[in-house]
Design a protein around this motif. Sequence first.
Motif, mmCIF file in Angstrom:
data_model
loop_
_atom_site.group_PDB
_atom_site.id
_atom_site.type_symbol
_atom_site.label_atom_id
_atom_site.label_comp_id
_atom_site.label_asym_id
_atom_site.label_seq_id
_atom_site.Cartn_x
_atom_site.Cartn_y
_atom_site.Cartn_z
ATOM 1 N N TYR A 85 0.832 -1.197 0.000
ATOM 2 C CA TYR A 85 0.000 0.000 0.000
ATOM 3 C C TYR A 85 0.868 1.248 0.000
ATOM 4 N N THR A 86 0.429 2.253 -0.719
ATOM 5 C CA THR A 86 1.037 3.573 -0.630
ATOM 6 C C THR A 86 0.310 4.294 0.490
ATOM 7 N N ILE A 87 1.060 4.728 1.481
ATOM 8 C CA ILE A 87 0.498 5.372 2.662
ATOM 9 C C ILE A 87 0.877 6.848 2.643
ATOM 10 N N VAL A 88 -0.124 7.706 2.820
ATOM 11 C CA VAL A 88 0.108 9.143 2.952
ATOM 12 C C VAL A 88 -0.298 9.524 4.370
ATOM 13 N N VAL A 89 0.636 10.091 5.124
ATOM 14 C CA VAL A 89 0.353 10.572 6.470
ATOM 15 C C VAL A 89 0.357 12.094 6.420
ATOM 16 N N LEU A 90 -0.761 12.686 6.782
ATOM 17 C CA LEU A 90 -0.878 14.142 6.824
ATOM 18 C C LEU A 90 -0.668 14.578 8.262
ATOM 19 N N TRP A 91 0.480 15.137 8.543
ATOM 20 C CA TRP A 91 0.824 15.498 9.927
ATOM 21 C C TRP A 91 0.239 16.848 10.324
ATOM 22 N N ASP A 106 6.188 7.356 16.706
ATOM 23 C CA ASP A 106 5.790 7.612 18.089
ATOM 24 C C ASP A 106 4.476 8.364 18.238
ATOM 25 N N ARG A 107 3.633 8.340 17.215
ATOM 26 C CA ARG A 107 2.307 8.974 17.313
ATOM 27 C C ARG A 107 1.247 7.993 16.843
ATOM 28 N N GLU A 108 0.095 8.035 17.506
ATOM 29 C CA GLU A 108 -1.039 7.231 17.080
ATOM 30 C C GLU A 108 -1.658 7.907 15.859
ATOM 31 N N ILE A 109 -1.823 7.134 14.793
ATOM 32 C CA ILE A 109 -2.472 7.641 13.588
ATOM 33 C C ILE A 109 -3.578 6.678 13.188
ATOM 34 N N SER A 110 -4.587 7.199 12.510
ATOM 35 C CA SER A 110 -5.679 6.334 12.080
ATOM 36 C C SER A 110 -6.028 6.586 10.616
ATOM 37 N N LEU A 111 -6.567 5.548 10.022
ATOM 38 C CA LEU A 111 -6.971 5.568 8.627
ATOM 39 C C LEU A 111 -8.143 6.523 8.464
ATOM 40 N N ARG A 112 -8.019 7.472 7.550
ATOM 41 C CA ARG A 112 -9.090 8.445 7.321
ATOM 42 C C ARG A 112 -9.666 8.349 5.918
ATOM 43 N N ALA A 113 -8.920 7.781 4.977
ATOM 44 C CA ALA A 113 -9.434 7.626 3.612
ATOM 45 C C ALA A 113 -8.762 6.431 2.955
ATOM 46 N N GLY A 114 -9.557 5.654 2.239
ATOM 47 C CA GLY A 114 -9.000 4.531 1.502
ATOM 48 C C GLY A 114 -8.998 3.250 2.310
ATOM 49 N N PRO A 115 -8.263 2.282 1.843
ATOM 50 C CA PRO A 115 -7.475 2.299 0.619
ATOM 51 C C PRO A 115 -8.364 2.425 -0.625
ATOM 52 N N ARG A 116 -7.855 3.227 -1.554
ATOM 53 C CA ARG A 116 -8.522 3.431 -2.832
ATOM 54 C C ARG A 116 -7.522 3.191 -3.940
ATOM 55 N N GLU A 117 -8.040 2.710 -5.048
ATOM 56 C CA GLU A 117 -7.180 2.463 -6.203
ATOM 57 C C GLU A 117 -6.828 3.788 -6.873
ATOM 58 N N ARG A 118 -5.572 3.908 -7.236
ATOM 59 C CA ARG A 118 -5.085 5.097 -7.941
ATOM 60 C C ARG A 118 -4.291 4.632 -9.151
ATOM 61 N N VAL A 119 -4.514 5.275 -10.279
ATOM 62 C CA VAL A 119 -3.745 4.999 -11.492
ATOM 63 C C VAL A 119 -2.968 6.270 -11.793
ATOM 64 N N ASP A 120 -1.628 6.165 -11.806
ATOM 65 C CA ASP A 120 -0.816 7.361 -12.070
ATOM 66 C C ASP A 120 -0.719 7.638 -13.558
ATOM 67 N N VAL A 148 -3.945 3.349 -2.300
ATOM 68 C CA VAL A 148 -3.518 4.474 -1.482
ATOM 69 C C VAL A 148 -4.430 4.587 -0.264
ATOM 70 N N ALA A 149 -3.802 4.761 0.902
ATOM 71 C CA ALA A 149 -4.529 4.986 2.142
ATOM 72 C C ALA A 149 -3.974 6.248 2.800
ATOM 73 N N VAL A 150 -4.871 7.047 3.374
ATOM 74 C CA VAL A 150 -4.475 8.312 3.984
ATOM 75 C C VAL A 150 -4.710 8.243 5.485
ATOM 76 N N TYR A 151 -3.684 8.645 6.239
ATOM 77 C CA TYR A 151 -3.726 8.614 7.704
ATOM 78 C C TYR A 151 -3.540 10.004 8.276
ATOM 79 N N LEU A 152 -4.046 10.174 9.487
ATOM 80 C CA LEU A 152 -3.958 11.435 10.206
ATOM 81 C C LEU A 152 -3.736 11.125 11.683
ATOM 82 N N PRO A 153 -2.998 11.971 12.405
ATOM 83 C CA PRO A 153 -2.860 11.771 13.844
ATOM 84 C C PRO A 153 -4.245 11.719 14.509
ATOM 85 N N ASP A 154 -4.382 10.840 15.496
ATOM 86 C CA ASP A 154 -5.674 10.615 16.143
ATOM 87 C C ASP A 154 -6.281 11.854 16.781
ATOM 88 N N GLU A 155 -5.445 12.794 17.199
ATOM 89 C CA GLU A 155 -5.996 13.959 17.900
ATOM 90 C C GLU A 155 -6.700 14.946 16.965
#
Length: 82
Positions: free
Chosen positions: A2-8, A29-43, A51-58
């Motif tokens: 999976y391609t993972i994008v973390v938005l800090w 060292d931070r808790e993050i959770s899945l916010r979008a995806g996984p979704r198929e992406r064609v470049d 692709v799955a997008v993660y964000l810090p839990d807070e």
Amino acid sequence: MYTIVVLWDNDNAEVTQWEDAPMVTTWKDREISLRAGPRERVDEHGTVSQVAVYLPDELNEEEFQELFAVHEKQVPELHLHG
């Protein structure tokens, strides 16, 4: 794989590769959770990836939407509809 994008925050996003896309995990060292995806992406070369997008839990859903919009212009992996 999976391609993972973390938005800090507004200034920091990270793209990496993981074997799976868990709902919640600890990364740098931070808790993050899945916010979008996984979704198929064609470049632009026709390569398909999940692709799955993660964000810090807070951060909440509104903050996720704002960060996604901020980073979508600079992070090609966020162009999930391409």
